[in-house]
Enzyme design. Structure first.
Site, short mmCIF file in Angstrom:
data_model
loop_
_atom_site.label_atom_id
_atom_site.label_comp_id
_atom_site.label_asym_id
_atom_site.label_seq_id
_atom_site.Cartn_x
_atom_site.Cartn_y
_atom_site.Cartn_z
N HIS A 486 12.72 -42.25 44.83
CA HIS A 486 13.70 -41.42 45.53
C HIS A 486 14.26 -42.10 46.78
O HIS A 486 15.21 -41.59 47.39
CB HIS A 486 13.09 -40.07 45.91
CG HIS A 486 14.05 -38.93 45.79
ND1 HIS A 486 15.41 -39.07 45.96
CD2 HIS A 486 13.86 -37.60 45.50
CE1 HIS A 486 16.01 -37.90 45.80
NE2 HIS A 486 15.08 -36.99 45.51
N ASP A 490 18.95 -41.01 43.48
CA ASP A 490 19.00 -39.55 43.64
C ASP A 490 19.08 -38.89 42.28
O ASP A 490 19.35 -39.54 41.25
CB ASP A 490 20.19 -39.14 44.52
CG ASP A 490 21.52 -39.65 43.98
OD1 ASP A 490 21.93 -39.23 42.88
OD2 ASP A 490 22.15 -40.49 44.65
#
Length: 516
Positions: A486, A490
């Site tokens: 992350h 995304d």
């Protein structure tokens, strides 16, 4: 003045340079201290002795005179190399650096034994790092003096694997002057080595073994003198200690079981019908050292635990994929090629990566930079008897489905035989974990750092679906789970990438249309 002729030319191990040799002789001075001690000096020289009368010429199949107005300075071999080793000297052969970041390796097996004559570049042993299995070759020509480690032991980089008597002593072609015959030098060295070997055999209670094996016997509380060695010259090896301990454990268990009466074992005359823990077998704990690929998994998963993950789950209709695979197999005329779903999934994945390059990247935690990888080196996780390993197929974007099929088969065969090279397991850019071959619908994979994405593929199964009119029909469904870093990716990017990959799988004609 003493004249000597070249004894023999040799090729140096590092290049095509030639070696020359001569011998000690006392012309105008007393012999060196090594001779007075009865141990002639033998070694490599990097240059000729400083004398204006010295002359050396190297020609093919020519003998060259060395005219030196002083005493000859030793029986020596010169390669112009940086090392100075005495011929007949026992040297250490260490475990060399086998790859970037490798600090230790597991010794798998030896190709040589003590006393074997070794040539340059001859394989000595096979070791396994946390990345690959590697053969260690000899830099020297000589004889194995002592092996210091047994198969199964962990050896650190730079630690001595074995000791060798290096060099080769040769009888002179022609000698002018009152010089002791070189054969006596050879005899002295051989006798010296034999005496040294016999001393080693008779020392420490007369049992041949390495320090590591003795330490293992001590840990098990075993007198190593009671073990019959199965190695060379009766050497006690690691397997002998383990076998002896296992046999001793079986005897102990048999004696313990014989102490219990039949009534107690059957529960007759007692309150219960089962054995108590004290009356049963002794189930001891066992501590296992993780090695090879298992140690690599410890490192990679420790790094993965520091990565902030998120997962994206999707189902893909594989009806068209099933038909395509059946068509490939029907038209297959090569018995060595077996078509599966995976090569098509790998190729379609590469096509989707071309549209979303951030999933084919690596992240530098220190510099906070992302490197978009030019090549699609797609790794495939493989479960072997030696542990989990992830070889990768290089430059998938430039390969056909048939080429991917053959390369995947090659990697699977090498992985099963524990013969993968460092190149096979390094340089991956994204990983596929095909857990469906074992079982399960999907898993939650962890990113293989420094990659930023990994995909777990479940088993293709028939599942009921509904059409627009509410009618039920069967569909071949595959579940996938994308694990992503992350810090780089995304959810929206991963979702769009997955949609593109899904489209190529569900409609293979689009895959063919966009394929280069």
């Amino acid at each position: 003045m003493i004249c000597s002729r070249i004894l023999k030319h040799h090729k140096a191990w590092s290049s095509g340079r030639r070696w020359w040799s001569c011998y000690y002789a006392a012309a105008h001075a007393s012999p060196p201290s090594a001779y007075r001690n009865g141990s002639p000096f033998l070694g490599f020289l990097t240059q000729l002795h400083n004398s204006p009368h010295s002359s050396v010429g190297f020609g093919s199949n020519k003998r060259t005179d060395l005219n030196i107005p002083h005493e000859l300075r030793g029986c020596c071999f010169s390669t112009q190399a940086s090392m100075e080793l005495q011929v007949g000297e026992i040297v250490d052969v260490p475990l060399a650096q086998t790859g970037e970041g490798i600090a230790e390796c597991e010794l798998l097996k030896w190709y040589v034994q003590e006393g074997d004559e070794i040539d340059e570049f001859q394989p000595l042993c096979e070791v396994q790092s946390d990345k690959a299995t590697i053969e260690i070759t000899s830099r020297y020509k000589g004889k194995v003096s002592q092996i210091l480690h047994d198969p199964g032991e962990i050896v650190k980089v730079g630690e001595t694997l074995l000791k060798m008597v290096v060099g080769e002593l040769l009888a002179p072609i022609e000698i002018v002057g009152n010089v002791e015959n070189l054969q006596s030098v050879v005899s002295e060295i051989c006798n010296s080595n034999n005496q040294s070997s016999e001393l080693k055999k008779t020392s420490i209670g007369g049992v041949l073994s390495t320090p590591a094996v003795r330490n293992l016997a001590k840990q098990y509380g075993i007198d190593i003198g009671n073990i019959h060695g199965s190695g060379k010259d009766g050497r006690v090896i690691r397997e002998d200690v383990l076998r002896y301990d296992a046999d001793k454990g079986i005897i102990k268990e048999a004696l313990a079981s014989s102490d219990s009466s039949g009534e107690k074992l059957l529960g007759v005359g007692g309150g219960g019908t089962h054995m108590s823990a004290a009356q049963g077998w002794d189930y001891g704990d066992e501590t296992i050292t993780l090695r090879g690929f298992q140690r690599a998994m410890v490192k990679s998963m420790t790094l993965a635990a520091k990565i902030p993950h998120f997962h994206y789950v999707e189902e893909i209709n594989c009806d068209a994929l099933v038909e395509l695979k059946a068509s490939f197999q029907k038209e297959n005329s090569d018995p060595d090629v077996k078509h599966t779903f995976l090569p098509v999934l790998i190729k379609s994945l590469s096509m989707a990566l071309s549209r979303y390059p951030f999933l084919n990247s690596s992240f530098n935690d220190e510099l906070h930079t992302v490197t978009l990888k030019g090549s699609h080196n797609i790794g495939v996780a493989m479960a072997t008897q030696h542990g989990l390993v992830v070889p990768n197929i290089k430059k998938v974007q430039s390969l056909s489905i048939l080429e991917i099929t053959k390369e995947l088969s090659r990697l699977q065969q090498l992985a099963s035989a524990n013969k993968l090279s460092s190149d096979d397991v390094s340089g991956g850019t994204i990983t596929l974990s095909n857990i469906g071959t074992i079982g399960g619908k999907f898993g939650s994979p962890l990113v293989n750092s420094p990659e930023v994405a990994i995909i777990a593929i479940g088993r293709i199964q028939k599942a009921p679906h509904f059409d627009d009119d509410g009618n039920v029909y069967p569909v071949s469904v595959m579940s996938i789970n994308i694990g992503a870093d992350h810090r780089v990716l995304d959810g929206a990017t991963v979702a769009r990438f997955c949609n593109k990959w899904k489209l190529f799988i569900e409609k293979p004609e689009l895959l063919i249309l966009h394929m280069r």
